[in-house]
Design a protein around this motif. Sequence first.
Motif, PDB file in Angstrom:
ATOM      1  N   THR A 152       1.858  -8.101  -0.273  1.00  0.00           N
ATOM      2  CA  THR A 152       1.521  -6.705  -0.506  1.00  0.00           C
ATOM      3  C   THR A 152       2.612  -6.061  -1.361  1.00  0.00           C
ATOM      4  O   THR A 152       3.666  -6.653  -1.599  1.00  0.00           O
ATOM      5  CB  THR A 152       1.432  -5.904   0.817  1.00  0.00           C
ATOM      6  OG1 THR A 152       2.740  -5.488   1.232  1.00  0.00           O
ATOM      7  CG2 THR A 152       0.802  -6.722   1.935  1.00  0.00           C
ATOM      8  N   HIS A 153       2.346  -4.843  -1.796  1.00  0.00           N
ATOM      9  CA  HIS A 153       3.448  -4.007  -2.289  1.00  0.00           C
ATOM     10  C   HIS A 153       3.277  -2.613  -1.707  1.00  0.00           C
ATOM     11  O   HIS A 153       2.157  -2.141  -1.501  1.00  0.00           O
ATOM     12  CB  HIS A 153       3.528  -3.995  -3.816  1.00  0.00           C
ATOM     13  CG  HIS A 153       2.392  -3.303  -4.498  1.00  0.00           C
ATOM     14  ND1 HIS A 153       1.281  -3.966  -4.967  1.00  0.00           N
ATOM     15  CD2 HIS A 153       2.181  -1.986  -4.793  1.00  0.00           C
ATOM     16  CE1 HIS A 153       0.437  -3.114  -5.523  1.00  0.00           C
ATOM     17  NE2 HIS A 153       0.958  -1.893  -5.422  1.00  0.00           N
ATOM     18  N   LEU A 154       4.398  -1.984  -1.412  1.00  0.00           N
ATOM     19  CA  LEU A 154       4.382  -0.662  -0.828  1.00  0.00           C
ATOM     20  C   LEU A 154       3.989   0.372  -1.867  1.00  0.00           C
ATOM     21  O   LEU A 154       4.074   0.128  -3.076  1.00  0.00           O
ATOM     22  CB  LEU A 154       5.753  -0.325  -0.243  1.00  0.00           C
ATOM     23  CG  LEU A 154       6.325  -1.308   0.787  1.00  0.00           C
ATOM     24  CD1 LEU A 154       7.650  -0.789   1.337  1.00  0.00           C
ATOM     25  CD2 LEU A 154       5.341  -1.569   1.913  1.00  0.00           C
ATOM     26  N   ALA A 155       3.580   1.540  -1.407  1.00  0.00           N
ATOM     27  CA  ALA A 155       3.213   2.623  -2.321  1.00  0.00           C
ATOM     28  C   ALA A 155       4.390   3.037  -3.189  1.00  0.00           C
ATOM     29  O   ALA A 155       4.206   3.552  -4.293  1.00  0.00           O
ATOM     30  CB  ALA A 155       2.690   3.823  -1.521  1.00  0.00           C
ATOM     31  N   THR A 156       5.610   2.780  -2.704  1.00  0.00           N
ATOM     32  CA  THR A 156       6.816   3.094  -3.472  1.00  0.00           C
ATOM     33  C   THR A 156       7.210   1.959  -4.409  1.00  0.00           C
ATOM     34  O   THR A 156       8.244   2.044  -5.087  1.00  0.00           O
ATOM     35  CB  THR A 156       7.975   3.400  -2.499  1.00  0.00           C
ATOM     36  OG1 THR A 156       8.000   2.416  -1.458  1.00  0.00           O
ATOM     37  CG2 THR A 156       7.799   4.780  -1.872  1.00  0.00           C
ATOM     38  N   GLY A 157       6.406   0.885  -4.450  1.00  0.00           N
ATOM     39  CA  GLY A 157       6.587  -0.169  -5.446  1.00  0.00           C
ATOM     40  C   GLY A 157       7.210  -1.454  -4.954  1.00  0.00           C
ATOM     41  O   GLY A 157       7.084  -2.495  -5.607  1.00  0.00           O
ATOM     42  N   GLU A 158       7.893  -1.430  -3.812  1.00  0.00           N
ATOM     43  CA  GLU A 158       8.597  -2.629  -3.359  1.00  0.00           C
ATOM     44  C   GLU A 158       7.634  -3.694  -2.847  1.00  0.00           C
ATOM     45  O   GLU A 158       6.647  -3.382  -2.182  1.00  0.00           O
ATOM     46  CB  GLU A 158       9.584  -2.290  -2.231  1.00  0.00           C
ATOM     47  CG  GLU A 158      10.679  -1.323  -2.610  1.00  0.00           C
ATOM     48  CD  GLU A 158      10.306   0.108  -2.307  1.00  0.00           C
ATOM     49  OE1 GLU A 158      11.205   0.947  -2.219  1.00  0.00           O
ATOM     50  OE2 GLU A 158       9.075   0.383  -2.154  1.00  0.00           O
TER      51      GLU A 158
END
Length: 293
Positions: free
Chosen positions: A196-202
Amino acid sequence: MTVKSLIASFTQQEDLNFLLTNRVPRAALTRFMGWFSKIENPLVKDASIALWKLFSDLDLSEAKESEFKSLHACFTRELKPGLRPFDPDPAIVTSPSDGIIGAHGQIRDGELYQIKGAPYALRDLVADPAVVETHRNGCFVTIRLTSSMYHRFHAPADMTLEHVSLIHGDVWNVNPIALKRVERLFCKNERAVIRTHLATGEPFTIVPVAAILVASIRLHALDRVLNAQTERPLAYSCNTVVRKGDELGWFEHGSTIILLAPGDFTFCPEIAEGARIRAGQPLWRRRVAAEGM
């Protein structure tokens, strides 16, 4: 001494516990439990739950339903609304499930550990070079679910699910006794790798690991159950946006979730080996956000 405490003291003898939960036909017992747990017979269900309570700390007071049609329905029970609030701070990554904190810390050049002094390679766990490079010097935490716990798991943050792969394997017990005795145990068991990737990009990776009596993982994003009977292809692309707290799926009986995060995340103060945690409670804080406050 009560019957339950007598059973507990008996089964916690390490040699006996390991013998009863590992030196048995693990795969056959797991297939049998998958079949048996779905029997919709009131007598079978009631007797099974009563026996389960005798051997564990099962508490159904939080369950949304008061009656279950099968043992499986009890295992995968929903909770009453509002019992697992998720920390709303966008800088906080929460626990995706109820559980007990196992090993946690930094991943050092692609190496992490199942207990102190028992390292294993990230490449052996995820079998994906891209994931290895992404988390080579990140951080990790292992969360163990016991059989009596709430078995559903949720999005630990706002994120997008990108890819799911299933790695066939064994079904060793994942309790602390087995982790001390079986090297690279998580790398041997049936498991899924959810990128996955977080909404903040990580980038963020979730690895649910199966165990004896539990080798099925239901994932809503794929609308299917993954287990030893799953046939190829064993890799699935998806592009599913989820919000913190959204239900991702469930384990059939109980097992382990390994979370892989970037190196700029710091553990929240309450996180310690052996500590109990509930879905929605703070697990990590983004260090950049912390330093900017």
